[in-house]
Design a protein around this motif. Structure first.
Motif, short mmCIF file in Angstrom:
data_model
loop_
_atom_site.label_atom_id
_atom_site.label_comp_id
_atom_site.label_asym_id
_atom_site.label_seq_id
_atom_site.Cartn_x
_atom_site.Cartn_y
_atom_site.Cartn_z
N LYS A 1 0.82 -1.22 0.00
CA LYS A 1 0.00 0.00 0.00
C LYS A 1 0.86 1.27 0.00
O LYS A 1 0.37 2.35 -0.30
CB LYS A 1 -0.93 0.01 1.22
CG LYS A 1 -1.94 -1.11 1.25
CD LYS A 1 -2.85 -0.97 2.46
CE LYS A 1 -3.85 -2.12 2.54
NZ LYS A 1 -3.19 -3.42 2.81
N LYS A 2 2.14 1.13 0.34
CA LYS A 2 2.99 2.30 0.49
C LYS A 2 3.74 2.63 -0.80
O LYS A 2 4.12 1.74 -1.55
CB LYS A 2 4.01 2.06 1.61
CG LYS A 2 3.40 1.89 2.98
CD LYS A 2 4.47 1.67 4.03
CE LYS A 2 3.87 1.52 5.41
NZ LYS A 2 4.92 1.26 6.44
N ASN A 3 3.96 3.92 -1.03
CA ASN A 3 4.89 4.33 -2.08
C ASN A 3 6.30 3.96 -1.62
O ASN A 3 6.57 3.89 -0.42
CB ASN A 3 4.82 5.83 -2.32
CG ASN A 3 3.50 6.26 -2.94
OD1 ASN A 3 2.80 5.44 -3.54
ND2 ASN A 3 3.15 7.51 -2.78
N MET A 4 7.18 3.70 -2.57
CA MET A 4 8.52 3.28 -2.17
C MET A 4 9.58 3.83 -3.11
O MET A 4 9.31 4.18 -4.26
CB MET A 4 8.60 1.75 -2.13
CG MET A 4 8.49 1.08 -3.50
SD MET A 4 8.92 -0.68 -3.44
CE MET A 4 10.67 -0.59 -3.04
N LEU A 5 10.80 3.90 -2.59
CA LEU A 5 11.96 4.31 -3.36
C LEU A 5 12.85 3.09 -3.55
O LEU A 5 13.24 2.45 -2.57
CB LEU A 5 12.72 5.41 -2.62
CG LEU A 5 13.86 6.08 -3.39
CD1 LEU A 5 13.30 6.97 -4.50
CD2 LEU A 5 14.70 6.94 -2.42
N PHE A 6 13.11 2.73 -4.79
CA PHE A 6 13.94 1.56 -5.08
C PHE A 6 15.36 1.99 -5.34
O PHE A 6 15.63 2.73 -6.30
CB PHE A 6 13.38 0.79 -6.28
CG PHE A 6 14.26 -0.36 -6.69
CD1 PHE A 6 14.53 -1.38 -5.80
CD2 PHE A 6 14.82 -0.40 -7.96
CE1 PHE A 6 15.36 -2.43 -6.16
CE2 PHE A 6 15.65 -1.46 -8.33
CZ PHE A 6 15.91 -2.48 -7.43
N ASN A 7 16.27 1.52 -4.50
CA ASN A 7 17.69 1.85 -4.65
C ASN A 7 18.43 0.58 -5.09
O ASN A 7 18.65 -0.33 -4.28
CB ASN A 7 18.25 2.36 -3.32
CG ASN A 7 19.68 2.87 -3.46
OD1 ASN A 7 20.46 2.35 -4.24
ND2 ASN A 7 20.00 3.90 -2.70
N PRO A 8 18.83 0.48 -6.36
CA PRO A 8 19.48 -0.75 -6.85
C PRO A 8 20.72 -1.13 -6.06
O PRO A 8 20.91 -2.31 -5.75
CB PRO A 8 19.83 -0.39 -8.30
CG PRO A 8 18.86 0.67 -8.68
CD PRO A 8 18.63 1.47 -7.44
N ALA A 9 21.55 -0.16 -5.70
CA ALA A 9 22.79 -0.47 -4.97
C ALA A 9 22.47 -1.07 -3.61
O ALA A 9 23.10 -2.05 -3.17
CB ALA A 9 23.63 0.79 -4.83
N GLU A 10 21.51 -0.50 -2.92
CA GLU A 10 21.12 -1.00 -1.59
C GLU A 10 20.54 -2.41 -1.67
O GLU A 10 20.74 -3.24 -0.79
CB GLU A 10 20.10 -0.04 -0.98
CG GLU A 10 19.72 -0.36 0.45
CD GLU A 10 18.71 0.62 1.01
OE1 GLU A 10 17.96 0.24 1.93
OE2 GLU A 10 18.66 1.78 0.51
#
Length: 593
Positions: free
Chosen positions: A456-465
């Motif tokens: 349900k949440k918006n998210m930030l996808f960080n490939p390196a992480e």
């Protein structure tokens, strides 16, 4: 072997035996005992005080004594005010471990012919552009949800609706006619969906240039320029011809769509998702149009002076919804009405789930109302699996079109990053095995990172992480699995799922067995809440618990043979449970890393 159910039923029996009162086990909710107190599970005894006619402490002591004497799993208890803290016999956990080991389907329910039939729609691409990051999250959520609901004992139909008609499709077709010079995937070396996406971008560029020119030459507003655009007028005329069945336009449409479908299929295979049934808007919109016109005749819709058809939803607290444009062409809502009708005609669906982003909440609210109004009583029961948007840190990756992150580019980068991050771990492997491990790790990192967040949440996808081999990541889970599999291989013929340890588990081993035994409940919770994140969180907790155990206790170097046998069995069942858990997320586990 659900411990909470065992304890709840035991408490209900105790209350009946001691006080002659019937208690519903479903309303008795044992919870994990707080760390500062001794015990494994805690039950509130306040609801039984009136029947006992004793203090909470006395009531808890009587129930606890009854449990120790009558429930094999309970070995001890203590009472803190109105809370009964129950200690579980280590022998119970040993038997639970053995039961899990004996069941290769541990935690997974098998659906029968009478099990509920759930249809899950996901992906829903347009044939005017390739799949992007938003589609990746959609596909992974939809596919994972289908695996979870299957594991919870449902029959599942995975379906896709391809938006293969409309003005956006005509824009790409028109651009190809005007500026394509006969380009094909073969002649350009591009995937078909990328090629068509390029023409969609080309149309937009020429259209913006045309508007700018009209506004400058005729000194008019943007809205006036849009109404005078010859390019957009040509696209609308092409749509009209398409809906009229013009053979030349239809032939071009079929040819260009075939390029796109081939490109989509390649991307789906890399993502590891599939479908049992694919519907096409071009085949469903007429069904919806027919239903809307029937609703118009019955007074359920109304027509405006320009000929467009609308639904008045003000009695539902909403506004007026367009269903047919003034030129008779359909909108998305019309298509979804027709698709719903065909699906319920094709399958005896018990539950319909739409996996679509939260920007479409209003759309599905309206769809539910309209289906119900048109006489489809199941309309009110549809479920919109509404999820938040996903974005990348600005500047992390550049997409093919410059505005969105292309799915193929993203997967390429994830696999390349995995190969780079694990380079020193892959030295002992052949080039083929190293490439396969890199693929599993890169795709596992992508899938886990996108699915571990509450949908349900918006998210930030960080490939390196996401590639980090430590922390809450897919590679951490995969490395834990590979570590256990290494232990099992070194144990050789000593390991079998039919091992019968004689040693009782210590406290740390008990905690790990408890976590293993939570898998069936985790599957049920994830299915009930439509949340792959609950499976991801469970898998992470299991991997963490095992690594603590692995760090603190020897396994193959353990001198006591029975303790060694116990730890080998714990390790084997942990690996299998971890593998089965992440498989519900669509992840693959490498045997070596």
């Amino acid at each position: 072997m659900n411990l909470e159910n065992i304890v709840a039923c035991g408490v209900a029996q105790a209350v009946k035996s001691l006080y002659g009162v019937d208690a519903d086990p479903a309303k008795i909710a044992p919870s994990a005992t707080k760390k500062e107190f001794e015990g494994d599970l805690t039950v509130m005894v306040f609801p039984f005080v009136k029947a006992a006619r004793k203090s909470p402490e006395q009531t808890g002591a009587e129930i606890g004594e009854w449990l120790v004497n009558n429930v094999e799993a309970v070995s001890a208890f203590n009472v803190i005010k109105g809370f009964l803290n129950i200690t579980i016999d280590p022998a119970f956990w040993l038997h639970a471990l053995e039961a899990a080991a004996e069941n290769p389907q541990f935690g997974i329910k098998n659906a029968g012919p009478d099990s509920p039939l759930v249809m899950i729609e996901y992906s829903s691409p347009n044939t005017n552009k390739p799949l992007h990051l938003g589609h990746v999250r959609n596909n992974l959520l939809g596919y994972s949800l289908s695996r979870i609901l299957e594991a919870d004992g449902n029959r599942v139909i995975k379906t896709n609706i391809v938006n293969d008609r409309g003005i956006h499709i005509c824009k790409s077709m028109l651009a190809w006619q005007k500026w394509g010079e006969g380009a094909t995937p073969e002649s350009t070396g591009k995937k078909g969906d990328h090629l068509i996406g390029d023409f969609y971008v080309a149309f937009d560029k020429h259209y913006r240039d045309e508007l700018k020119k009209i506004m400058e030459e005729e000194n008019c507003s943007k809205e006036e320029a849009e109404s005078r655009s010859t390019l957009m007028a040509e696209a609308r005329e092409m749509l009209r011809k398409w809906e009229a069945g013009d053979p030349e336009i239809r032939a071009l449409w079929e040819r260009m769509n075939s390029w796109v479908y081939d490109g989509f299929d390649q991307t789906y295979r890399r993502l590891g998702v599939d479908f049992d049934k694919i519907y096409y808007e071009s085949q469903t919109y007429l069904e919806g149009k027919e239903l809307v016109l029937k609703g118009l005749e019955e007074g359920k819709m109304y027509r405006k002076e320009d000929g467009s058809v609308w639904a008045d939803l003000t009695d539902e607290g909403l506004d007026h919804k367009l269903l047919l444009r003034s030129d008779g062409t359909s909108v998305y809502m019309t298509q979804d009405i027709g698709t719903a009708k065909l699906r319920y005609r094709d399958y005896p669906i018990d539950k319909m789930v739409y996996v679509v982003g939260n920007e479409q909440n209003y759309h599905f609210q309206v769809l539910s109302i309209l289906l119900d109004r048109l006489g489809f009583k199941w309309g009110r029961d549809l479920t919109h699996f509404s999820y938040g948007m996903v974005e990348l840190p600005e500047g992390k990756m550049k997409s093919r079109e410059g505005t969105v992150v292309d799915a193929d580019d993203l997967m390429d980068k994830m696999v390349a990053d995995a190969a780079e991050a694990a380079a020193n771990r892959l030295d002992s492997m052949s080039a083929e095995e190293a490439a396969e491990v890199s693929r599993k790790v890169g795709m596992g990192a992508l899938k886990y990172f996108l699915l571990k967040v509450d949908p349900k949440k918006n998210m930030l996808f960080n490939p390196a992480e996401s590639i980090d081999f430590n922390g809450n990541t897919g590679p951490f889970l995969q490395y834990t699995y590979a570590r256990i599999r290494s232990v099992i291989r070194r144990a050789g013929e000593e390991f079998s799922y039919s091992l019968r340890p004689q040693a009782l588990p210590n406290e740390k081993e008990t905690q790990l067995i408890q976590k293993i035994c939570e898998f069936p409940s985790a599957v049920e919770d994830a299915a009930r809440n439509y949340s792959p994140a609950l499976i991801a969180n469970y898998a992470y907790d299991l991997a963490k618990e095992y690594n603590k155990f692995y760090h603190d206790y020897p396994i193959l170097r353990e001198e006591d043979r029975e303790v060694r046998t116990l730890r080998l069995l714990i390790s084997g069942v942990t690996a299998r449970t971890l593998r089965d858990a992440v498989a519900l997320l669509g992840m693959e586990m490498p045997e070596r890393m």
